[in-house]
Design a protein around this motif. Structure first.
Motif, PDB file in Angstrom:
ATOM      1  N   LEU A 179       0.832  -1.199   0.000  1.00 39.18           N
ATOM      2  CA  LEU A 179       0.000   0.000   0.000  1.00 39.18           C
ATOM      3  C   LEU A 179       0.868   1.250   0.000  1.00 39.18           C
ATOM      4  CD1 LEU A 179      -2.698   1.500   0.233  1.00 39.18           C
ATOM      5  CD2 LEU A 179      -2.614   1.083   2.708  1.00 39.18           C
ATOM      6  N   SER A 180       1.947   1.241   0.733  1.00 41.39           N
ATOM      7  CA  SER A 180       2.823   2.418   0.832  1.00 41.39           C
ATOM      8  C   SER A 180       3.418   2.818  -0.518  1.00 41.39           C
ATOM      9  CB  SER A 180       3.933   2.180   1.856  1.00 41.39           C
ATOM     10  OG  SER A 180       4.700   1.047   1.511  1.00 41.39           O
ATOM     11  N   SER A 181       3.403   1.917  -1.495  1.00 39.15           N
ATOM     12  CA  SER A 181       3.909   2.258  -2.833  1.00 39.15           C
ATOM     13  C   SER A 181       2.994   3.249  -3.544  1.00 39.15           C
ATOM     14  CB  SER A 181       4.072   0.999  -3.689  1.00 39.15           C
ATOM     15  OG  SER A 181       2.804   0.475  -4.057  1.00 39.15           O
ATOM     16  N   MET A 182       1.808   3.497  -2.994  1.00 39.53           N
ATOM     17  CA  MET A 182       0.826   4.393  -3.597  1.00 39.53           C
ATOM     18  C   MET A 182       0.949   5.825  -3.077  1.00 39.53           C
ATOM     19  SD  MET A 182      -0.913   2.197  -5.486  1.00 39.53           S
ATOM     20  CE  MET A 182      -2.561   2.769  -5.830  1.00 39.53           C
ATOM     21  N   LYS A 183       1.872   6.064  -2.139  1.00 42.15           N
ATOM     22  CA  LYS A 183       2.022   7.418  -1.589  1.00 42.15           C
ATOM     23  C   LYS A 183       2.227   8.412  -2.720  1.00 42.15           C
ATOM     24  CE  LYS A 183       3.309   7.306   3.186  1.00 42.15           C
ATOM     25  NZ  LYS A 183       4.326   7.415   4.189  1.00 42.15           N
ATOM     26  N   GLY A 184       1.670   9.594  -2.527  1.00 40.40           N
ATOM     27  CA  GLY A 184       1.741  10.631  -3.553  1.00 40.40           C
ATOM     28  C   GLY A 184       0.453  10.720  -4.356  1.00 40.40           C
ATOM     29  N   LYS A 185      -0.439   9.738  -4.157  1.00 41.60           N
ATOM     30  CA  LYS A 185      -1.733   9.728  -4.838  1.00 41.60           C
ATOM     31  C   LYS A 185      -2.849   9.725  -3.788  1.00 41.60           C
ATOM     32  CE  LYS A 185      -0.022   6.933  -8.672  1.00 41.60           C
ATOM     33  NZ  LYS A 185      -0.252   5.746  -9.474  1.00 41.60           N
ATOM     34  N   VAL A 186      -4.012  10.187  -4.189  1.00 42.34           N
ATOM     35  CA  VAL A 186      -5.219   9.990  -3.385  1.00 42.34           C
ATOM     36  C   VAL A 186      -5.676   8.577  -3.720  1.00 42.34           C
ATOM     37  CG1 VAL A 186      -7.604  10.712  -3.003  1.00 42.34           C
ATOM     38  CG2 VAL A 186      -5.831  12.439  -3.423  1.00 42.34           C
ATOM     39  N   VAL A 187      -5.800   7.717  -2.706  1.00 42.33           N
ATOM     40  CA  VAL A 187      -6.026   6.291  -2.935  1.00 42.33           C
ATOM     41  C   VAL A 187      -7.302   5.813  -2.247  1.00 42.33           C
ATOM     42  CG1 VAL A 187      -5.091   3.966  -2.521  1.00 42.33           C
ATOM     43  CG2 VAL A 187      -3.558   5.829  -3.153  1.00 42.33           C
ATOM     44  N   LEU A 188      -8.086   5.070  -2.996  1.00 39.40           N
ATOM     45  CA  LEU A 188      -9.232   4.369  -2.427  1.00 39.40           C
ATOM     46  C   LEU A 188      -8.816   2.919  -2.214  1.00 39.40           C
ATOM     47  CD1 LEU A 188     -12.316   4.571  -1.703  1.00 39.40           C
ATOM     48  CD2 LEU A 188     -12.705   3.501  -3.939  1.00 39.40           C
ATOM     49  N   ILE A 189      -8.723   2.511  -0.942  1.00 39.59           N
ATOM     50  CA  ILE A 189      -8.534   1.087  -0.651  1.00 39.59           C
ATOM     51  C   ILE A 189      -9.924   0.475  -0.753  1.00 39.59           C
ATOM     52  CG2 ILE A 189      -7.730  -0.668   0.961  1.00 39.59           C
ATOM     53  CD1 ILE A 189      -6.199   1.528   2.454  1.00 39.59           C
ATOM     54  N   ASP A 190     -10.073  -0.491  -1.631  1.00 33.76           N
ATOM     55  CA  ASP A 190     -11.375  -1.107  -1.877  1.00 33.76           C
ATOM     56  C   ASP A 190     -11.279  -2.599  -1.568  1.00 33.76           C
ATOM     57  OD1 ASP A 190     -13.974  -1.588  -2.680  1.00 33.76           O
ATOM     58  OD2 ASP A 190     -13.499  -1.595  -4.817  1.00 33.76           O
ATOM     59  N   PHE A 191     -11.880  -3.005  -0.450  1.00 36.66           N
ATOM     60  CA  PHE A 191     -11.957  -4.413  -0.074  1.00 36.66           C
ATOM     61  C   PHE A 191     -13.220  -4.981  -0.712  1.00 36.66           C
ATOM     62  CE2 PHE A 191      -9.695  -2.264   3.378  1.00 36.66           C
ATOM     63  CZ  PHE A 191      -8.559  -3.040   3.496  1.00 36.66           C
ATOM     64  N   TRP A 192     -13.073  -6.023  -1.517  1.00 35.05           N
ATOM     65  CA  TRP A 192     -14.189  -6.565  -2.280  1.00 35.05           C
ATOM     66  C   TRP A 192     -13.917  -8.024  -2.599  1.00 35.05           C
ATOM     67  CZ3 TRP A 192     -14.272  -8.069  -7.620  1.00 35.05           C
ATOM     68  CH2 TRP A 192     -13.000  -8.094  -8.213  1.00 35.05           C
ATOM     69  N   THR A 201     -14.458   0.485   2.099  1.00 37.23           N
ATOM     70  CA  THR A 201     -13.494   1.385   1.468  1.00 37.23           C
ATOM     71  C   THR A 201     -12.876   2.316   2.496  1.00 37.23           C
ATOM     72  OG1 THR A 201     -15.181   3.055   0.959  1.00 37.23           O
ATOM     73  CG2 THR A 201     -14.736   1.387  -0.736  1.00 37.23           C
ATOM     74  N   ILE A 202     -11.639   2.691   2.223  1.00 37.25           N
ATOM     75  CA  ILE A 202     -10.942   3.704   3.010  1.00 37.25           C
ATOM     76  C   ILE A 202     -10.261   4.623   2.002  1.00 37.25           C
ATOM     77  CG2 ILE A 202      -9.137   4.163   4.720  1.00 37.25           C
ATOM     78  CD1 ILE A 202      -9.695   1.314   5.814  1.00 37.25           C
ATOM     79  N   LEU A 203     -10.524   5.913   2.117  1.00 31.72           N
ATOM     80  CA  LEU A 203      -9.946   6.901   1.222  1.00 31.72           C
ATOM     81  C   LEU A 203      -8.766   7.556   1.909  1.00 31.72           C
ATOM     82  CD1 LEU A 203     -10.317   8.283  -1.564  1.00 31.72           C
ATOM     83  CD2 LEU A 203     -11.699  10.017  -0.379  1.00 31.72           C
ATOM     84  N   LEU A 204      -7.612   7.518   1.235  1.00 32.00           N
ATOM     85  CA  LEU A 204      -6.371   8.057   1.792  1.00 32.00           C
ATOM     86  C   LEU A 204      -5.924   9.291   1.024  1.00 32.00           C
ATOM     87  CD1 LEU A 204      -4.322   4.739   2.117  1.00 32.00           C
ATOM     88  CD2 LEU A 204      -5.829   5.791   3.828  1.00 32.00           C
ATOM     89  N   ASP A 205      -5.279  10.215   1.742  1.00 34.63           N
ATOM     90  CA  ASP A 205      -4.698  11.384   1.081  1.00 34.63           C
ATOM     91  C   ASP A 205      -3.336  11.012   0.488  1.00 34.63           C
ATOM     92  OD1 ASP A 205      -2.755  11.479   3.133  1.00 34.63           O
ATOM     93  OD2 ASP A 205      -3.655  13.232   4.100  1.00 34.63           O
ATOM     94  N   ARG A 206      -2.673  11.979  -0.096  1.00 36.78           N
ATOM     95  CA  ARG A 206      -1.399  11.731  -0.789  1.00 36.78           C
ATOM     96  C   ARG A 206      -0.278  11.291   0.152  1.00 36.78           C
ATOM     97  NH1 ARG A 206      -2.071  13.699  -6.066  1.00 36.78           N
ATOM     98  NH2 ARG A 206      -3.843  15.091  -6.274  1.00 36.78           N
ATOM     99  N   GLU A 207      -0.457  11.499   1.456  1.00 37.77           N
ATOM    100  CA  GLU A 207       0.543  11.060   2.441  1.00 37.77           C
ATOM    101  C   GLU A 207       0.182   9.715   3.065  1.00 37.77           C
ATOM    102  OE1 GLU A 207      -0.406  14.638   2.589  1.00 37.77           O
ATOM    103  OE2 GLU A 207       1.238  14.640   1.150  1.00 37.77           O
ATOM    104  N   GLY A 208      -0.924   9.127   2.639  1.00 33.67           N
ATOM    105  CA  GLY A 208      -1.329   7.831   3.174  1.00 33.67           C
ATOM    106  C   GLY A 208      -2.137   7.932   4.458  1.00 33.67           C
TER     107      GLY A 208
END
Length: 163
Positions: free
Chosen positions: A34-47, A124-131
């Protein structure tokens, strides 16, 4: 004591808290963090492919991804499937074109379930660019509205149902 326990369990998922690391393999067996996504606004989607409400929600996620991917939005899909073929077929059939799809194929026995206190999906969990957590359990119009707010887009989104 009960309130204190609840607060301690929920604290990692409160707004402003740094997300807990997730690492699983993608469909090719490559470990993704997950930490590889830093710098983006990320939606973690459990499905999961077998989850009707998850599949019904995916057109909204797809539409938002298409709308905001060039502005720094991405999706980190965490599947609670146990059948790899069903998982991969759902990704293709539902048009999940983002690159980050992971699963340990352990369904509810996955370590991510207690780690993220998953009681039901979709989650879902929505993360900012800093995680850090911006919001959680956003679905449908609530997700679209939150992303409009983040990316300052007052335009309405058209969601096309799956065939």
């Amino acid at each position: 004591k009960m309130l204190r326990g609840y607060i301690e369990r929920e604290r990692p998922f409160c707004k402003g808290q740094t997300s807990t690391e997730i690492m699983m393999n993608d469909p090719d067996g490559k470990p993704i963090k997950l930490s590889s996504m830093k710098g983006k606004v990320v939606l973690i989607d459990f499905w999961a492919s077998w989850c009707g409400p998850c599949r019904q929600e995916l057109p909204t996620v797809v539409a938002n991804y298409k709308k905001y991917k060039d502005k720094g939005f991405d999706v980190f899909s965490v599947s609670l499937d146990s059948d790899k073929n069903a998982w991969l077929n759902a990704i293709q059939k539902d048009g999940l074109t983002w690159k980050t799809h992971i699963s340990d194929l352990m369904q509810w026995q996955s370590p991510v379930v207690p780690l993220y206190q998953i009681k039901s999906i979709p989650k879902t969990i929505l993360l900012d660019r800093e995680g850090k957590t911006l919001d959680r359990d956003l679905r449908g119009e609530a997700l679209s509205n939150k992303l409009d707010e983040i990316f300052d887009e007052p335009m309405k989104l058209e969601v096309v149902p799956l065939p």
